[in-house]
Design an enzyme around this catalytic site. Sequence first.
Site, PDB file in Angstrom:
ATOM      1  N   CYS A  84      21.640  24.303  -3.650  1.00 46.99           N
ATOM      2  CA  CYS A  84      20.673  24.828  -2.682  1.00 46.99           C
ATOM      3  C   CYS A  84      20.694  26.350  -2.579  1.00 46.99           C
ATOM      4  O   CYS A  84      19.643  26.988  -2.491  1.00 46.99           O
ATOM      5  CB  CYS A  84      20.882  24.187  -1.311  1.00 46.99           C
ATOM      6  SG  CYS A  84      22.479  24.518  -0.545  1.00 46.99           S
ATOM      7  N   HIS A 136      23.930  23.934   4.096  1.00 51.58           N
ATOM      8  CA  HIS A 136      22.713  23.684   3.318  1.00 51.58           C
ATOM      9  C   HIS A 136      21.647  24.695   3.720  1.00 51.58           C
ATOM     10  O   HIS A 136      21.594  25.144   4.867  1.00 51.58           O
ATOM     11  CB  HIS A 136      22.221  22.253   3.558  1.00 51.58           C
ATOM     12  CG  HIS A 136      21.110  21.844   2.649  1.00 51.58           C
ATOM     13  ND1 HIS A 136      21.241  21.796   1.276  1.00 51.58           N
ATOM     14  CD2 HIS A 136      19.833  21.464   2.907  1.00 51.58           C
ATOM     15  CE1 HIS A 136      20.095  21.405   0.743  1.00 51.58           C
ATOM     16  NE2 HIS A 136      19.232  21.193   1.716  1.00 51.58           N
ATOM     17  N   HIS A 148      13.925  22.729  -1.127  1.00 52.36           N
ATOM     18  CA  HIS A 148      15.373  22.880  -1.228  1.00 52.36           C
ATOM     19  C   HIS A 148      15.899  22.053  -2.387  1.00 52.36           C
ATOM     20  O   HIS A 148      15.220  21.164  -2.907  1.00 52.36           O
ATOM     21  CB  HIS A 148      16.055  22.448   0.081  1.00 52.36           C
ATOM     22  CG  HIS A 148      15.806  21.026   0.466  1.00 52.36           C
ATOM     23  ND1 HIS A 148      16.816  20.120   0.697  1.00 52.36           N
ATOM     24  CD2 HIS A 148      14.649  20.323   0.650  1.00 52.36           C
ATOM     25  CE1 HIS A 148      16.289  18.945   1.028  1.00 52.36           C
ATOM     26  NE2 HIS A 148      14.985  19.042   1.008  1.00 52.36           N
TER      27      HIS A 148
END
Length: 191
Positions: A84, A136, A148
């Site tokens: 990510c 994240h 993402h």
Amino acid sequence: MKKLVLGIALFFSVLATQAQTKTVPNQPVDKAPDEQESLAKDYLSQIMGVALSATSNMKLFHFVYDWIGTPYRFGGSSKKGIDCSAFTKQLYSQVFNLDIKRSSRDIFSMVSPVSKDELKEGDLVFFKIHSRSISHIGIYLGDGRFAHASSEGVKVSSLDDAYYSRYFYKGGRVLSAFKEELGFTESTDKN
């Protein structure tokens, strides 16, 4: 494979539309650049689930589209596999000409927090998934959607999904001080 199917579906959709609206024989098939841009914008907004009115940065949407389906790989930074933060770093480098930090926690130090209802296209979204710290990151596209690199690969998700809603921490916008330090100008921002 998914991209190929979507491309074929778009092709036949455009072909059917042209056949229904074509009334003058020998009408030129070439479309003006503005019309082509409009068709691309319409297509990408449909694929990503973002309204046309929320779609202003086509470079952002093209970048995301090119990466959709790329597998997830922790520490990866290529089309063979990406995580990510590497996805976010590459996107910011190629779309906004900004060289941001590599980890989601470090990137958070470069932003001013933004509430979920104030997010704008290109802002960052941070999550604390099964952790007390940021674990994240994604890029906000508009209409509650973000791109993402998830465990399922690069994709577009909704902030309203129960999973992401539960772990959402904050939105963020790159601070002006970092933009100036990195040589970012307003003319760079208008893609």
